[in-house]
Enzyme design. Sequence first.
Site, PDB file in Angstrom:
ATOM      1  N   ASP A 259       0.880  -1.164   0.000  1.00 16.38           N
ATOM      2  CA  ASP A 259       0.000   0.000   0.000  1.00 16.38           C
ATOM      3  C   ASP A 259       0.921   1.219   0.000  1.00 16.38           C
ATOM      4  OD1 ASP A 259      -2.402   1.572   0.354  1.00 16.38           O
ATOM      5  OD2 ASP A 259      -1.764   1.845   2.426  1.00 16.38           O
TER       6      ASP A 259
ATOM      7  N   ASP B 171      -1.474  -0.747   6.182  1.00 15.39           N
ATOM      8  CA  ASP B 171      -1.634  -0.233   7.548  1.00 15.39           C
ATOM      9  C   ASP B 171      -3.055   0.165   7.915  1.00 15.39           C
ATOM     10  OD1 ASP B 171      -1.210   2.067   5.699  1.00 15.39           O
ATOM     11  OD2 ASP B 171      -1.537   3.201   7.539  1.00 15.39           O
TER      12      ASP B 171
ATOM     13  N   ASP C  98      -7.206  -1.864   4.289  1.00 18.22           N
ATOM     14  CA  ASP C  98      -6.254  -2.880   3.830  1.00 18.22           C
ATOM     15  C   ASP C  98      -6.539  -4.250   4.437  1.00 18.22           C
ATOM     16  OD1 ASP C  98      -4.753  -1.078   2.285  1.00 18.22           O
ATOM     17  OD2 ASP C  98      -3.612  -0.426   4.039  1.00 18.22           O
TER      18      ASP C  98
END
Length: 419
Positions: free
Chosen positions: A124, A314, A318
Amino acid sequence: KVEVSKEYGESTVSRILELVENASSKKAPMEKFITRFAKVYTPTVVFLAIALLVLPMLFIPDAVFADWLYRALTFLVVSCPCALVISVPLGMFAGIGAASKSGILIKGGNYLEALKDIDTVVFDKTGTLTKGVFTVTQIHAIQRSADELLEMAAYAENYSTHPIALSIRKAYAKTIDAERLSRYEEVAGNGIHVQLDQHELLVGNYKLMQANGITYEENDALGTIAVDGTYEGYIVIDDEIKETSKEAITSLKSSGVKKCVMLSGDRYKVGEHVASVLGLDEVHMQLLPADKVEKVEELLQQESEHGKLAFVGDGINDAPVLARADIGVAMGGIGSDAAIEAADVVLMKDDPSALSTAIRIAGKTMQILWQNIVFSLGIKVVILILTAFGMANMWMGVFADVGVTLIAILNSMRALKIR
């Protein structure tokens, strides 16, 4: 009083939990070598020990029962799988302990074993490769003043906890009178629709402008603003890349990772800039949480037979993709509870380069475990053959059992020293 617009089953949180549950159900359990081996090894050696006692009595005329009983008992002592049963789990625990000393929490031996096979890492962007600390660097106003445009954006973002909203309010640095706001609506993944006094504000990305039929200027801004249906300008917000991110990509490549990929909800130009700085292999932008899961599904289908895919993220959005990946890696310091719960590995220092450390620890730990397996079985096979031919006695059997076990345990403890 709280007015609920949707039932719980239709809520975003419910959808995310459903994605996590479905993703978890697709993850295949890893069978341990020692479990597969024990199913065959244990009954085999017991049968051979019995055969070593019974067959000579039937086919050797001068066979002495006491001698063959001694050989059979020695055979059983030698064949005891203590060295494997004790040293393999101990080595796993030692490897997990070594990782924890480096601020890496691994949620089980199966994940430690899988880490060594990672050949694709998906990141990410925000809060993982970048600091996730946004700052307003430019305000481009068309008809109104820059201060007025910033004020409108700050009011629109008053109820949002998104890092971009926090950066806009921080840049405004004045008290916000919430009484001036009404008809507040947060459009998931796109922005804010709210009424400020008598003005209708739209603050968000280009998708929000397109959805409301507003002609806007193409730019790299994260905050595009329209007032009463008219495009009024944009705010440029920067998210700084972490100092260790480039080092993380380099070290992962040196650890055997073949492909580094980034997924994000940001615009393509932002992703291309980060990819060029860090040397990423692939970038997929403008993705919603469900889109990230689909993209990871595609990457999983491209995996080699023994390769593993790790996803590093995080945020709560996600969590579904963390659960779907072969190995989910969460940032422990800044990560949400949902992300940490869904992950298999947690990096407590929020440093992406720690993943290469985890891979190195996993690789060395598995080397130690295979050393134990080969050494233990090698010694046992030799002593078992000698026992069958009457060339070994009980003290050799005790060494092949207890002695080999102690050596294997000491070797497993080396995993605690891995850095």
